[in-house]
Structures are given as C-alpha cells and as structure tokens.
Design an enzyme around this catalytic site. Structure first.
Site, PDB file in Angstrom:
ATOM      1  N   ASN A 116     -13.078  -3.070   0.451  1.00 40.79           N
ATOM      2  CA  ASN A 116     -11.901  -3.364   0.865  1.00 40.79           C
ATOM      3  C   ASN A 116     -11.578  -2.610   2.253  1.00 40.79           C
ATOM      4  O   ASN A 116     -12.511  -2.003   2.453  1.00 40.79           O
ATOM      5  CB  ASN A 116     -10.343  -2.505   1.008  1.00 40.79           C
ATOM      6  CG  ASN A 116      -9.295  -2.109   1.909  1.00 40.79           C
ATOM      7  OD1 ASN A 116      -8.565  -3.235   3.021  1.00 40.79           O
ATOM      8  ND2 ASN A 116      -9.662  -1.111   2.764  1.00 40.79           N
ATOM      9  N   GLU A 117     -11.884  -3.954   3.560  1.00 43.62           N
ATOM     10  CA  GLU A 117     -13.482  -4.045   5.289  1.00 43.62           C
ATOM     11  C   GLU A 117     -13.591  -2.376   4.874  1.00 43.62           C
ATOM     12  O   GLU A 117     -13.931  -1.888   5.318  1.00 43.62           O
ATOM     13  CB  GLU A 117     -11.329  -3.252   5.487  1.00 43.62           C
ATOM     14  CG  GLU A 117     -10.921  -1.779   5.660  1.00 43.62           C
ATOM     15  CD  GLU A 117     -10.366  -2.211   7.049  1.00 43.62           C
ATOM     16  OE1 GLU A 117      -9.557  -1.094   7.265  1.00 43.62           O
ATOM     17  OE2 GLU A 117      -9.005  -3.352   6.817  1.00 43.62           O
ATOM     18  N   GLU A 142       0.698  -1.536   0.186  1.00 42.57           N
ATOM     19  CA  GLU A 142      -0.001  -0.110  -0.218  1.00 42.57           C
ATOM     20  C   GLU A 142       0.515   1.332  -0.076  1.00 42.57           C
ATOM     21  O   GLU A 142       1.931   1.697   0.334  1.00 42.57           O
ATOM     22  CB  GLU A 142      -1.070  -0.098   0.977  1.00 42.57           C
ATOM     23  CG  GLU A 142      -1.825   1.509   1.287  1.00 42.57           C
ATOM     24  CD  GLU A 142      -3.160   1.306   2.475  1.00 42.57           C
ATOM     25  OE1 GLU A 142      -3.315   0.314   2.991  1.00 42.57           O
ATOM     26  OE2 GLU A 142      -3.808   1.924   2.278  1.00 42.57           O
ATOM     27  N   CYS A 164      -6.516   1.008   2.968  1.00 46.27           N
ATOM     28  CA  CYS A 164      -7.687   2.408   2.227  1.00 46.27           C
ATOM     29  C   CYS A 164      -7.976   2.588   1.248  1.00 46.27           C
ATOM     30  O   CYS A 164      -8.053   3.473   1.154  1.00 46.27           O
ATOM     31  CB  CYS A 164      -7.686   3.056   3.660  1.00 46.27           C
ATOM     32  SG  CYS A 164      -8.005   2.264   4.890  1.00 46.27           S
TER      33      CYS A 164
HETATM   34  O1  AHR Z   1      -2.824  -1.456   6.606  1.00 48.31           O
HETATM   35  C1  AHR Z   1      -2.984  -0.102   6.926  1.00 48.31           C
HETATM   36  C2  AHR Z   1      -4.471  -0.198   6.892  1.00 48.31           C
HETATM   37  O2  AHR Z   1      -4.880  -0.736   7.579  1.00 48.31           O
HETATM   38  C3  AHR Z   1      -4.945  -0.492   5.280  1.00 48.31           C
HETATM   39  O3  AHR Z   1      -4.892   0.662   4.662  1.00 48.31           O
HETATM   40  C4  AHR Z   1      -6.464  -0.090   5.559  1.00 48.31           C
HETATM   41  O4  AHR Z   1      -7.454  -1.642   4.876  1.00 48.31           O
HETATM   42  C5  AHR Z   1      -6.384  -1.015   7.083  1.00 48.31           C
HETATM   43  O5  AHR Z   1      -7.563  -0.006   8.240  1.00 48.31           O
END
Ligand code: AHR
Length: 863
Positions: A591-592, A262, A464
C-alpha cells in the site's frame, strides 16, 4: 511510467519571468550551492542557490525542495539534517543526510540531474550513539565512497561502500579523518551551510525551470470556485454541441467503481461492525495510543456501579492466548454491577432482539447466577435476563434481550447475584437486525449506505492499516478469522484499538452479500512508509528468514477464500459457515509503500510465489502515495519489470488538480500494467467536502470512464468516519450511533456506481467558449451497459453559468427507451445538495440544460 505535462511546460516557459533566457546570454558555468534549512524542524528538503562569483547568491525556486526526506513519521520525522552532496566521475550526484538526533542511520539517495532522485536507503549502523553530519568522499580510482560521521558523544566513525547497498562495518576513527567541505554562504534569506560545486549553466537552468513549472502548476491547482465570480465575470450562458460516435464504442472496465474500506475514524469497532459493547474483551492497552491516554487500559469503558464488588484484570489461563486479559469481579456483598457504556452509549430499539453473550468462569465462592440488564440513563431497566454461571471453567453464556423502549444511552449491567469471585470476558451485545441478518455482522444502515453505491468491488482492510505501523503491527489476516474469542486484537495505527471482530470472513461475506468483488490488500513484507514504531521503522522489512512463512500466509489467503473444504484453510472457511468459495480474484500486495530495495526484494518474492501458485489471481502492485515522484516512478519500474497486471495509484489533491489533469491517463501506455486508482479525493484547504469537491471528482471521473481501458478500478477514500472520532478528513460517509450522513461526494460516487457501463462511446464536445479555464470545467462521458443495453450520458458543469446542450442522439438506437434525468446541483459550498431525478422526453434530453455548478446524468433505459 513517466508523466510529463508538455502543455503546461510550454506555458510555464513562456509565461514566467526568468524562463526565457537566451542561450547566448547565459554563462557556461556557475557555482551551485546545496543545502537544507533548519526551518520548520528540518522538514524542508534539499535546496539550491547559484552564483557567478561565490559571493552573490540567487536562491532557486524560493527554497524549492528537490528531494525530501522520507524517513519516519509525518510531522515529527521526515527531516533532512546537514545534507552532503558529491558528484562522482560518471556525473552521478550522491546525497547523504542525518535523519534525527536518535537513530543510528543516515539517508542516501542519488540523481543524475539533481531534479529526479532515486530510492532512499537508510543503512543501519553498528557504531556511535547516533549519526550526525555524515560526509562523503569518493575515490575515482577504486570507485569507493567513504562515509565519515560523528555522534553526540563527539566520536568519529567511518565506513565504505561502492554501491550504497553493501557497506563495510563502521570503524572508529580519529577526528582528523573527518573532512567536511561545507562552506557558509550568505543567501538572500540568511546564512546557510552547504557544499558548493561548479556546474554547467544548463544544470541550474533545469533546476530553475523545474521549480517554476511546479509553481505555475500549483497556481492552477489552487483555483477554487471562491474566485469564480471574478475569474468568470464576463462569462455568459454557454452552448455545448455534443456528438457521439456509437460506431466507435470501445470496451472499458466493468469493475470501474468500488469502495475503499479502512478501519480509520472508528470505521470498524464502534462503526460498521455492529458490536455494541466497547472493549468487550478487556484488551485495550496503553500501547494502542502509544501511552498518551492513561485511561486507555483493560478496564476502559467498564466501571463498577454500587458497593460490595471490585473489578481487577487478570491474564492467567485466559480463554485463548490471543485474548489474554479478562476481568475478575470480586463480590463481598451483592448489589453492585459491572457496567459497560458502549461506544458513546448503547443504542437500542424497542421490541428488537439483541443477542447477549459472555464468557464466565467461577474462581471462588458460591456464585451461581448473575443478572444482566440493559439500563437506560434514568436507571429504568429496558431488558434483563438471569444467567446460570456456576461453571468453573470458561463457558459462553447467551441470552436474548428485547428492550421495552428506545434509547441512545443504554448501558449493560452485569450483576452477580451471590458473593464470590467470577472471571468475565468477551461480553458481547449484537442487534439481531444486522445487515442481511448476519451473526457477528454489520450495522444495517451503514452497510446499506455502502451497498447503495453499487460498488463492483470492496478493498479492505486499508490503507495504512493493511501494512501497519512497524513490523509488529502488520495486519495479519489469520489473526482475524475463527471464533471471535480466539482472534488477535491489535493496536490500530490510527491511534485506537482493533478488536478484529470485523475480520476477513466478515469482509468476504459482506462483499458477497452486496455482489462486490473482494479486494484484500496485504502488506508487501514491509510496514507503512510512515512507521514510527517497531524498531527498524519504515525501511525495515520482515527478516528474510521469516519471509517464506509470510509468503505462505499470503498464499493461504487464496486457499481460505477459494479452496476446497478439504484443504486446511478452505476447511476453516467452511467451519465459519461458508463452504462455498468466496470467488477471490484480486489480491493487492503493498500500500503506497516507500519503494526501497527492501521493498522490492519482498514484493518480488510474494509476487512470484503468487504467480506460480495462483496464476488465476490478479495481483495489484503499488506505486507510492503520490501521482509523481520517486515512489511513483520506481514503483512503475518494478511493475514494468515484473509485468504486474495492475498497480495501485493514490492521490489526494485540490479540486484544481482534478480540473487540470483530466488528461492524466490519456497518455498511459496501454501495453503496460493497468491501473487501480485505489485512493483519491479532492481536498479543499480546511478540508470540507462540498459540492465543489464533489463536482471536481465527477469531472475527473468522466476521464476515468474515457480511460476505462487502462483504468480498471477506482475507489474514493476514505469511506467512513464516526463523528467525534475522526483522524482523517474529508471522508465519504459520516455517521454517529443513530444517523448516517452521506456527503455530497457520496452521491457522485453513487451516481457513477449506479450508472456504470462496459462500453465507452467516444464523443466530441464543442463549447461556445475557447477559454482554457472554461473548457476544462465542462466534461462529458457516454457509456453503454451491454447487460441492459442502456445508454448513460454524464455531464459536468463546474462553471457559474448554465450550459445549453445540443446532444446528437442519432445512431444510439434509443427507440422505445425512457429517459431519466438526475441532477446534482447547488452552490459550490453546499454540503446538502442531493440528486433529483425526473422522467423527461428524448427531445428534452437532446436539449438538456446543465445548470451552473451541476452534475447531470441522463439514462436511456428500456421502458
Ligand atoms: O485513506 C487514508 C490513508 O491515506 C490511507 O490509509 C493511506 O493509504 C493513505 O495515505
């Protein structure tokens, strides 16, 4: 998928005070009081207290939060203000609350037992300045709920619903229509306002048990090695008798271990992306940092050295509409230079070649040439070149600079050699020595460190970052391909700038270079669940009128990766230099995310379109940010309903959680979706990453291999962090401009990556101690890699004593194999422990000693 912990529940019920109430002695019904406290800026959730007489109240679970607000950002938002609950004639509880003093919306959720709560929704209201103290009334005859709220102008509004999905328009009503049944109760911790109901004792009993179980679990999860000397003071060295049953070998995923990338902590620009010029395109904007840094503007990282020249920023006739700003250097008197200091300095090596390029356009005057130099901190010129810049339209100029010395603090100077006005943009300096020699490539040492994990896949671009902060910040892959000067940079939701120089082409190429499957994750048509910007914020989705276009973008990605060179998007891949397909097999959607109706509608649309257009692609769904809770439950429900092949689970937990949850996947239903554990890490308070966290991850990973039939993929997160620029800790690999600093946890990942298998060999481990806390700290996993026929035994000892093993190797067909033993060991607080490998005999392997606090890997390989 509902996760219960029967063993813990049993323990909790018998071991805790108050839990063993006999039915006979319990009252039939009591008063229940529901409230939220204003403490901590209303960040607690819904609390309960009970009473026999409405006068003496007993707090339940010490203000345990039965449901928390999920609206808006962590920290500043997620507030529950003046919750209001009612129960309907079917026994369903509905709860409304106000979210803040600003937004014209309230929150709604419902529950049948006050313990498990459903999806939250945040309907947008047309009337009122904001939405304060919403109250709810129910008409059982018509099945209609009436919501009345006030606002900071002391006006009153009303609307109705029958399902909390569709609402009548709000209308203004007189104050007399507002009936708030809240009372003030004198609780042990002080006065609170809330609603009171007469409920069966079993309801309160359920609430008490839920809070007590959580408290008990949290005590276990808080165990750290700090207390080991006391906890295990009587423990003597142990023996472990291990029997392996190769005849019962079963297939496990051969994709188990991957990497999660990320752009967080400067992982991309200033990190893995090898560009050395910061803000090369003059696109830094105050919005990148939400206006918090006044210097974060188009000129960031650029200065004018000397007199006679001035820099301005313009946006008329840019190189490309996606790259709107450029610098204009006006030179009255030659001698001054436009200077860029890179990302904390430009590191160059003597004798190595660096590709310089920049776009220029003469605006007026007779500028026909400029000198570009790499200059060291002491002013000495390391390399320079003279460029002919007479062009009056945008033109890319290039040269190669070869420094005559090493330095970590070079700057790039651009010096006009004549007076006049020149426009400059996309000033780039790249080492030729990128990973695999790729143009617009990756920093070789960092990329190699990732490659050394032997990841079977790489997930990108987040996290995120994939779904962004608000609708306008969703990561759009199409903005990140093509010539870099046409890419669309944007605000990185972690509070800096994303140049998009490291884009989808580069991600795919890196995956291919290291033999990892690409796993792009795209937003499910909704932004991050913690969005704080972009109007509707987290609960808003891409308007349905624009969803067809968004769905098409997702489908086009498959064409870009895999399509024939004659297709629209396949052609673009070929133009970028890769006519062969990238062999994309997985696409993550979401994503979550906060699981709401808005999410489900959009996810379903994308999912179905993908199934139809590309049945060959495995879609990975999402089940929230935690290992439990509403998003987890509801995410799994959607996965079940749609038969999503894989879901993405996330959890960052203390080492104790990993110790006590090694059975997490043992009970997963094998007929349902498979799991991609997309983000996980053991976090200690204070967040260091040390041998203790690494060993608890290693311990847990034995259970991932054991469950490799349902657990298809796993990736530790986050991967990279630049020192001095971290927004998230701990991370797997830290770095600065010159060094790469893998953590202890990195070596656990690497040992698993380099020692993976595709067959799990069931085994039994008999330990010479029957104490649960001891047994939970020892684990083993045995796998076979059918490509090499190697057998790998992984053993973790998270105890302060050594363990002498007696490993029965019969039946494994090890004749003619050599054995290597790799041990990672040390003090649990160690951040510098490193694995050491030696060759040993089969006899020694069978009697291996597991040192205290260690991870041992035995590999039986062909000689
Ligand atoms: O890994 C860091 C963050 O943790 C990611 O962006 C998110 O998906 C999670 O909350």
């Amino acid at each position: 998928m509902k996760k219960i912990l029967p063993a813990l529940l049993l323990l909790a019920s018998s071991a805790l005070p108050g839990m063993a109430k006999t039915k006979a002695a319990a009252p039939d019904s009591v008063y229940l009081f529901a409230y939220a406290s204003v403490k901590n800026n209303n960040h607690g959730g819904l609390h309960f207290a009970w009473s026999r007489d409405r006068a003496n109240w007993f707090d339940i679970g010490n203000e345990y939060d039965y449901v928390k607000s999920d609206y808006g950002r962590w920290g500043s938002e997620k507030r529950m203000i003046t919750p209001y609950i009612i129960i309907n004639n079917k026994g369903v509880w509905h709860c409304l609350w106000s979210l803040n003093e600003r937004d014209k919306t309230f929150a709604h959720t419902s529950s049948t037992d006050l313990i498990d709560w459903g999806r939250q929704s945040y309907p947008m209201l047309q009337l009122g300045k904001n939405c304060l103290e919403p109250v709810l009334a129910y008409n059982a005859k018509t099945g209609t709920y009436t919501i009345t709220y006030t606002d900071s102008d002391h006006q009153y509004y009303q609307l109705t619903t029958t399902d909390f999905k569709h609402y009548s328009p709000a209308v203004k009503v007189p104050a007399s229509k507002y009936h708030n049944a809240s009372i003030t109760a004198e609780l042990p911790a002080g006065k609170q306002r809330g609603q009171v109901y007469r409920v069966a004792w079993s309801t309160v009993d359920g609430l008490v048990k839920t809070a007590d179980l959580k408290k008990y679990q949290n005590t276990l999860y808080a165990e750290t090695t700090k207390q080991d000397a006391e906890r295990f003071k009587d423990l003597k060295p142990l023996t472990a008798t291990i029997k392996i049953a190769p005849e019962k070998a079963r297939p496990i995923s051969d994709m188990l271990l991957g990497a999660f990338f990320e752009d967080l902590n400067y992982a991309a620009d200033g990190g893995l992306y090898a560009e050395l010029i910061q803000n090369r395109d003059f696109e830094y904007q105050p919005g990148d940092k939400e206006g918090r840094d006044k210097a974060w503007i188009s000129t960031h990282s650029w200065t004018v050295k000397g007199n006679g020249s001035e820099m301005a920023i313009d946006s008329v006739s840019p190189i490309h509409i996606n790259n709107r700003h450029y610098a204009v250097l006006t030179t009255q008197k030659t001698g001054a230079a436009l200077v860029n200091g890179g990302f904390d300095g430009i590191v160059v090596k003597k004798g190595q070649a660096y590709n310089l390029s920049l776009f220029t356009k003469q605006l007026s005057g007779a500028n026909t040439a400029m000198q570009v130099s790499l200059v060291d901190a002491d002013g000495s010129v390391l390399a320079d070149t003279k460029l002919d810049a007479a062009n009056t339209g945008w033109k890319k100029l290039s040269a190669v600079l070869t420094p005559n010395a090493n330095t970590e603090h070079a700057v790039l100077e651009i010096k006009p050699l004549t007076t006049g006005k020149v426009a400059l943009d996309v000033v780039s300096l790249f080492p030729q020595n990128t990973f695999n020699g790729r143009v617009n490539g990756l920093r070789a040492d960092l990329a190699q460190t990732i490659a050394d994990i032997h990841p079977r896949f790489i997930r990108f671009p987040g996290g995120c970052v994939a779904h962004g902060d608000g609708l306008g910040n969703i990561y759009r892959w199409k903005n990140t391909i093509g010539p870099v000067e046409t890419r669309k940079p944007q605000r990185n939701l972690w509070g800096y700038h994303q140049s998009a120089g490291l884009g989808y082409f580069e991600y795919f190429q890196f995956c291919e270079d290291i033999g990892a499957a690409p796993v792009p994750v795209l937003a499910a048509g909704v932004p991050c669940q913690n969005s704080g910007t972009g109007g509707a914020g987290q609960q808003g989705g891409i308007p349905m009128a624009q969803m067809d276009e968004y769905v098409q973008d997702v489908l086009d990605l498959v064409e870009y990766a895999n399509g024939d060179v004659n297709t629209t998007w396949g052609k673009k891949r070929a133009e970028a230099g890769h006519p062969k397909p990238f062999n994309l097999k997985y696409v993550g959607i979401g994503n979550e995310d906060l699981i709401t109706d808005v999410f489900e509608e959009r996810f379903t649309m994308i999912y179905k379109a993908m199934r139809k257009a590309h049945p060959e692609i495995t879609v990975i769904g999402t089940v929230g940010p935690f290992y439990e809770g509403t998003d987890y439950e509801q995410g799994w429900d959607i996965a079940d309903k749609l038969h999503v092949p894989i879901v993405d689970e996330h959890y960052y937990q203390p080492p104790g959680w990993f110790i006590y949850n090694q059975d997490f996947y043992d009970s997963y239903d094998r007929s349902k979706s498979k799991v991609y554990l997309g983000e996980y890490a053991a976090h200690l308070p204070g967040r260091p990453n040390n041998l203790e966290t690494a060993l608890s991850e290693a311990l847990y990973m034995t259970s991932l291999e054991r469950n490799g039939d349902v657990l298809s993929m796993a990736s530790y997160a986050p991967l990279l962090a630049k020192e001095g620029h971290t927004q998230w800790n701990p991370d797997l690999i830290y770095f600065n401009n010159t060094e790469v600093k893998p953590t202890v946890g990195y070596f656990v990942q690497q040992l698993y990556g380099a020692n993976s298998g595709d067959r799990y060999l069931p085994n039994t481990l008999a330990l010479s101690s029957n104490i649960d806390a001891v047994k939970k700290r020892v684990a083993i996993s045995v796998v076979r890699d059918r490509k090499t026929n190697d057998v790998i035994v992984k053993m973790v000892n998270l105890l302060p004593v050594k363990i002498n093993t007696d490993l029965d190797l019969s039946g494994l067909n090890l004749a003619g194999k050599k054995v290597s033993k790799t041990i990672l060991q040390g003090d649990p607080t160690s951040k510098t422990a490193r694995p050491e490998t030696s060759e040993i005999s089969e006899q020694d392997a069978a009697k291996a000693t597991l040192p205290d606090y260690s991870f041992t890997v035995l590999r039986f390989a062909a000689k």
